[in-house]
Design a protein around this motif. Structure first.
Motif: not given
Length: 264
Positions: A132-142
């Motif tokens: 298993g794993a933890v992967r976090n994401f963020q929206w980036k404009l650039s």
């Protein structure tokens, strides 16, 4: 004779059923991933065997629902598992045994055009489905995408001069992009001056938005005339108001705009 045939048939059926049962049992063992015991659902932010989980946030760090998270098997082409982030930005995917990588995408409609945009992961390395794993994401404009040199979260502006019209040294032109309304994430952008990048042969990494664009040729201070190269006309003040073309590629370029200029 009939009894012997029935006995033989029963043996065949029993053997077949046993073989099918054994095959499915082995498949379950090989693919791992099994069921989580009752009351032991993975906690957000905590690595749990057999699960990919994490949190998705927007450009301001707030929870972002409706994002598609993809667990992609590194060994087999087009073998993936999808999930969607919930109202709190959380998600989880049960991952069978194997090697997996995680990516995320968000779909948005902006000024009548559809966009499919990649999000940035806090980790890009592969992981074992059993671990298993933890992967976090963020929206980036650039910004440049990790592990993909030359690929950016922002849009691409293809710049060219009108045929037979100068100036030809595009790198000496200042292009001012002034947002018209909010950017694609709803935030308020600021005017930014860009220069043509001779390495990429374009202006890369402009946050997706609608812009009023003007241009000055630096060596002489001349204000240039601009237009949308696809179907635009030159305006009296020389500026051009343009959107990016979205996920449906135009001239084989996704999330691009096509800017043409000439001297007055």
């Amino acid at each position: 004779m009939k009894n012997n045939q029935e006995a033989t048939m029963n043996k065949v059926l029993n053997k077949t059923a046993y073989s099918v049962f054994t095959a499915f049992t082995l498949l379950g063992l090989l693919t791992g991933g099994g069921c989580t015991p009752s009351g032991a659902d993975p906690e957000p932010g905590k690595q749990t065997g057999g699960y990919l989980s994490g949190r998705v946030v927007d450009t301001q760090g707030k929870p972002l629902p409706g994002v598609t998270i993809i667990a992609d098997n590194t060994m087999f082409y087009n073998n993936n598992i999808l999930a969607t982030s919930d109202a709190n930005g959380n998600y989880r995917i049960q991952t069978p045994n194997g090697s997996w990588v995680a990516t995320a995408q968000i779909r948005r409609t902006y000024n009548g055009k559809g966009y499919m945009l990649d999000l940035e992961a806090d980790k890009t390395d592969a992981f074992s489905g059993n671990d298993g794993a933890v992967r976090n994401f963020q929206w980036k404009l650039s910004g440049e995408k990790p592990d993909y040199p030359g690929a950016f979260y922002g849009g691409t502006v293809d710049v060219t001069n009108e045929i037979g019209k100068g100036p030809y040294d595009t790198e000496n032109i200042d292009f001012t992009f002034t947002p018209v309304g909010p950017l694609i994430d709803g935030s308020i952008g600021k005017p930014v001056v860009y220069r043509y990048d001779t390495y990429y042969n374009r202006i890369p990494d402009v946050p997706i938005g609608r812009y009023k664009i003007s241009a000055i040729y630096k060596p002489t201070g001349t204000k240039l005339l601009l237009r949308n190269r696809v179907d635009g006309t030159y305006s009296a003040d020389g500026s051009a108001t343009m959107d990016f073309y979205g996920e449906i590629p135009y001239w084989s370029c996704t999330n691009c705009m096509f800017l043409e200029y000439k001297e007055p």
